[in-house]
Design an enzyme around this catalytic site. Structure first.
Site, short mmCIF file in Angstrom:
data_model
loop_
_atom_site.label_atom_id
_atom_site.label_comp_id
_atom_site.label_asym_id
_atom_site.label_seq_id
_atom_site.Cartn_x
_atom_site.Cartn_y
_atom_site.Cartn_z
N GLY A 292 2.21 25.35 -16.27
CA GLY A 292 2.95 25.25 -15.02
C GLY A 292 2.07 25.66 -13.85
N ASN B 38 13.60 34.40 5.71
CA ASN B 38 14.11 35.67 5.16
C ASN B 38 14.49 36.66 6.26
OD1 ASN B 38 13.45 34.44 2.79
ND2 ASN B 38 11.86 35.88 2.18
N LYS C 27 13.72 43.48 -8.80
CA LYS C 27 13.31 42.18 -8.24
C LYS C 27 14.50 41.22 -8.28
CE LYS C 27 10.36 39.16 -6.60
NZ LYS C 27 10.16 37.94 -7.22
O1 KPL Z 1 10.73 36.25 -4.42
C1 KPL Z 1 11.04 35.77 -3.34
C2 KPL Z 1 11.38 34.34 -3.33
O2 KPL Z 1 11.29 33.69 -2.31
O3 KPL Z 1 11.73 33.84 -4.41
C3 KPL Z 1 11.18 36.64 -2.13
C4 KPL Z 1 10.78 38.06 -2.49
C5 KPL Z 1 12.58 36.60 -1.65
C6 KPL Z 1 10.21 36.26 -1.03
O4 KPL Z 1 10.54 35.10 -0.37
#
Ligand code: KPL
Length: 296
Positions: free
Chosen positions: A7, A193, A175
């Protein structure tokens, strides 16, 4: 080491370059059917990697899986007869829920899970940009995986900083909480974000985080509402100009990782008889968006 990247998207291509520069024998396993792939990292000279070479699976010491969460199990299943039982499988993706089925299906292989905060962007097939320095954490998922501590030094030499964490579940849950709060909201609102720092979004994020805290505590992960909310808001501020991965998936009408983010949270909450109405609303909204592409 013989390393194959399954990937080679943005993060996979970044690791491919860094590991090759560190002296490893790196191959790719991408969707593209060509025998080689030429990739340039930032302004460095382009490198040519073997692609889909069956020997790169048979002789593989380390298979770094940088697919989207929903692609992991089907891809590994389809390659199972070619994967050596000693090959270390390292899973690196957003969301949770793939590691246990991979351990069940690949009972002999060491399985390691990784999470990274490096930023990478692949503007086209031939280029990858390292857009933000980050940190990578690793931990063993099964007994054999727990004995792969040496990977910390191997990977750290290629792309620091890498830390081995014996409590990788806590890292993954934190996370997951960040992704549950940021990804669907930015995808629904089609915003960066940083927008989520505004008060109307904060009022939505707080009850979402509260639900996640209860599920994490039921899972035995030490956390509390203020700490987790602060973690989420710290990521919002550090990645203010980012478009989250789910926002990008929705924008490009690609299947999202919602089943492995809020979907995973909801399924674990059910096991503990906990209600998650706010996360369920986000889950349903993203599912509805995805459904719209299928029926349109
Ligand atoms: O992990 C992320 C994502 O976009 O999937 C964050 C931490 C939200 C950063 O954009």
């Amino acid at each position: 080491m013989n390393i194959t990247i399954l990937g080679p998207g943005a993060i996979g291509s970044l690791w491919a370059h860094k590991l090759a520069n560190a002296g490893h024998n790196v191959s790719l396993w991408g969707r593209d059917s060509s025998e080689t792939l030429r990739l340039q990292l930032d302004d460095t000279s382009p490198q040519t990697f073997a692609n889909r070479d069956p020997n790169s699976l048979v002789d593989c010491d380390l298979l770094l899986v940088t697919l989207k969460a929903w692609q992991v199990l089907p891809a590994l299943e389809s390659l199972k007869s070619q994967i050596n039982q000693d090959t270390i499988l390292v899973l690196m993706h957003n969301g949770m829920g793939t590691a246990q089925p991979v351990c069940d299906h690949f009972a002999s292989n060491p399985v390691v899970i990784a999470t990274t905060t490096h930023g990478a962007f692949k503007p086209n097939k031939y280029q990858v940009q390292h857009t933000g320095q980050g940190m990578t954490q690793l931990g063993g998922m099964n007994k054999a995986g727990q004995q792969c501590h040496f990977l910390q030094a191997v990977l750290d030499h290629a792309l620091p900083e890498v830390r081995w964490n014996d409590n990788i579940q806590a890292v993954l849950w934190n996370k997951l909480a960040v992704n549950c709060a940021i990804n669907p909201l930015t995808a629904i609102e089609q915003c960066q974000n940083g927008e989520l720092a505004r008060p109307p979004f904060q009022a939505i994020i707080e009850p979402i985080v509260l639900e996640i805290v209860k599920v994490m505590q039921a899972e035995g992960i030490a956390t509390d509402f203020q700490t987790l909310l602060a973690t989420v808001n710290q990521v919002i501020s550090h990645t203010a100009t980012n478009f989250s991965s789910m926002r990008q998936d929705v924008y490009h009408q690609r299947k999202t990782e919602i089943d492995f983010i809020n979907g995973y949270l909801i399924s674990v909450a059910k096991q503990h008889h906990l209600a998650t109405p706010e996360n369920s609303k986000l889950y349903q909204a993203i599912k509805q968006i995805e459904q719209g592409w299928i029926t349109s």
